[in-house]
Design a protein around this motif. Structure first.
Motif, PDB file in Angstrom:
ATOM      1  N   ALA A 196       6.254  10.671  -2.368  1.00 57.70           N
ATOM      2  CA  ALA A 196       6.684  11.700  -3.319  1.00 57.70           C
ATOM      3  C   ALA A 196       5.621  11.934  -4.390  1.00 57.70           C
ATOM      4  N   ALA A 197       4.998  10.849  -4.872  1.00 62.78           N
ATOM      5  CA  ALA A 197       3.959  10.983  -5.899  1.00 62.78           C
ATOM      6  C   ALA A 197       2.746  11.734  -5.352  1.00 62.78           C
ATOM      7  N   LYS A 198       2.384  11.432  -4.131  1.00 60.70           N
ATOM      8  CA  LYS A 198       1.211  12.080  -3.540  1.00 60.70           C
ATOM      9  C   LYS A 198       1.478  13.555  -3.235  1.00 60.70           C
ATOM     10  N   ALA A 199       2.728  13.876  -2.936  1.00 65.64           N
ATOM     11  CA  ALA A 199       3.065  15.280  -2.723  1.00 65.64           C
ATOM     12  C   ALA A 199       2.848  16.082  -4.003  1.00 65.64           C
ATOM     13  N   GLY A 200       3.105  15.443  -5.134  1.00 62.70           N
ATOM     14  CA  GLY A 200       2.897  16.112  -6.411  1.00 62.70           C
ATOM     15  C   GLY A 200       1.466  16.105  -6.885  1.00 62.70           C
ATOM     16  N   ASN A 201       0.692  15.098  -6.442  1.00 63.19           N
ATOM     17  CA  ASN A 201      -0.715  14.972  -6.834  1.00 63.19           C
ATOM     18  C   ASN A 201      -1.502  14.464  -5.632  1.00 63.19           C
ATOM     19  N   PRO A 202      -1.986  15.362  -4.765  1.00 66.78           N
ATOM     20  CA  PRO A 202      -2.669  14.954  -3.539  1.00 66.78           C
ATOM     21  C   PRO A 202      -3.928  14.125  -3.779  1.00 66.78           C
ATOM     22  N   ALA A 203      -4.437  14.090  -5.010  1.00 72.05           N
ATOM     23  CA  ALA A 203      -5.654  13.324  -5.298  1.00 72.05           C
ATOM     24  C   ALA A 203      -5.389  11.823  -5.363  1.00 72.05           C
ATOM     25  N   LEU A 204      -4.121  11.410  -5.426  1.00 78.84           N
ATOM     26  CA  LEU A 204      -3.809   9.984  -5.506  1.00 78.84           C
ATOM     27  C   LEU A 204      -4.282   9.270  -4.246  1.00 78.84           C
ATOM     28  N   PHE A 205      -4.829   8.073  -4.431  1.00 86.40           N
ATOM     29  CA  PHE A 205      -5.375   7.291  -3.320  1.00 86.40           C
ATOM     30  C   PHE A 205      -4.742   5.905  -3.326  1.00 86.40           C
ATOM     31  N   ASP A 206      -4.250   5.488  -2.179  1.00 89.40           N
ATOM     32  CA  ASP A 206      -3.567   4.198  -2.076  1.00 89.40           C
ATOM     33  C   ASP A 206      -4.579   3.080  -1.823  1.00 89.40           C
ATOM     34  N   GLY A 207      -5.434   2.872  -2.788  1.00 85.99           N
ATOM     35  CA  GLY A 207      -6.485   1.868  -2.658  1.00 85.99           C
ATOM     36  C   GLY A 207      -6.025   0.490  -3.086  1.00 85.99           C
ATOM     37  N   PRO A 208      -6.856  -0.527  -2.816  1.00 91.77           N
ATOM     38  CA  PRO A 208      -6.497  -1.901  -3.185  1.00 91.77           C
ATOM     39  C   PRO A 208      -6.605  -2.124  -4.686  1.00 91.77           C
ATOM     40  N   ILE A 209      -5.608  -2.829  -5.235  1.00 89.54           N
ATOM     41  CA  ILE A 209      -5.585  -3.183  -6.655  1.00 89.54           C
ATOM     42  C   ILE A 209      -5.052  -4.605  -6.792  1.00 89.54           C
ATOM     43  N   LEU A 210      -4.976  -5.072  -8.028  1.00 96.22           N
ATOM     44  CA  LEU A 210      -4.345  -6.349  -8.340  1.00 96.22           C
ATOM     45  C   LEU A 210      -3.142  -6.104  -9.240  1.00 96.22           C
ATOM     46  N   LEU A 211      -2.030  -6.733  -8.910  1.00 93.26           N
ATOM     47  CA  LEU A 211      -0.894  -6.827  -9.807  1.00 93.26           C
ATOM     48  C   LEU A 211      -0.663  -8.299 -10.119  1.00 93.26           C
ATOM     49  N   PHE A 212       0.204  -8.598 -11.080  1.00 95.28           N
ATOM     50  CA  PHE A 212       0.219  -9.935 -11.671  1.00 95.28           C
ATOM     51  C   PHE A 212       1.631 -10.473 -11.852  1.00 95.28           C
TER      52      PHE A 212
END
Length: 234
Positions: free
Chosen positions: A38-54
């Motif tokens: 849903a988020a990407k439909a609203g903003n196609p520039a979003l990229f599901d890249g690797p990150i760190l959460l804590f």
């Protein structure tokens, strides 16, 4: 009245990378897929890249300890959209408070391709693999310096970094704010950043703003962690 989230201070960070999966990402797999779509439909520039959460950080006197886990940006999107589902996970990140010699603070205005388009806040970002050290730690101060340079063109070598870091707990966000004091007035720094952005073919920031201590800031565009940290900067 908009109540600000609680703040604290630390001079020592002990953040280690776990090789285990983030339980939030496993538990909420279906929700994560749907929320990110849903988020990407609203903003196609979003990229599901690797990150760190804590994990939830632990503050003991001047020290902050936390554990980092590898995951993907879609998990963060879902954590932000549904914070009640992830009390065991936080978006711990570094942010740069750019302070001029006159006490003014330079904030960035996020560009249209970013997840926080239009927000005005400290330069910074969610840590990723670039912030993992050879010893298995996560260098949040290094992330602050790197993100500031990437977003604004300013170098930490030109500033004095306060020994004390400002911590802001605003679940699912947990900001670690480094205060960098430059020998130039804030508006001069802002002009340097504007020149840097004008030369960048794809800048992350759409512009910068200079704010003064005690200024009234719009909570609709200035995140709570930025406003809370600004209240502690003198």
């Amino acid at each position: 009245m908009h109540r600000l989230p609680p703040t604290a201070e630390a001079t020592v960070l002990d953040i280690r990378l776990s090789l285990d999966p983030l339980q939030f990402s496993l538990r909420e797999e279906a929700r994560i897929a749907a929320t990110f779509a849903a988020a990407k439909a609203g903003n196609p520039a979003l990229f599901d890249g690797p990150i760190l959460l804590f994990s939830r950080p632990c503050i003991d006197g001047p020290s902050l300890a936390a554990t980092a886990y590898r995951t993907r940006y879609s998990s963060l999107t879902t954590l932000i959209a549904h914070p009640e589902t992830g009390r065991d996970a936080v978006n711990l990140f570094g942010a740069a408070a750019i302070v001029g010699s006159d006490g003014g603070v330079v904030l960035g205005r996020m560009g249209p391709k970013t997840a926080g388009a239009g927000e005005v806040k400290f330069p910074g970002g969610t840590p990723d693999e670039e912030d993992v050290t050879a010893a298995g730690g996560v260098d949040i101060v290094g992330s602050i310096v790197r993100e500031m340079a990437e977003e604004t063109g300013l170098s930490a070598s030109d500033a004095r970094l306060d020994e004390t870091l400002i911590l802001v707990d605003d679940h699912p966000y947990f900001a670690v704010v480094g205060v960098l004091r430059f020998p130039e007035p804030a508006e001069h720094l802002a002009e340097r950043v504007r020149a840097f952005l004008a030369a960048d073919p794809d800048p992350e920031l759409a512009g910068v703003e200079v704010v003064r201590p005690g200024a009234s800031l719009d909570p609709a565009i200035v995140p709570a962690y930025t406003r809370a940290a600004l209240a502690r900067i003198s």
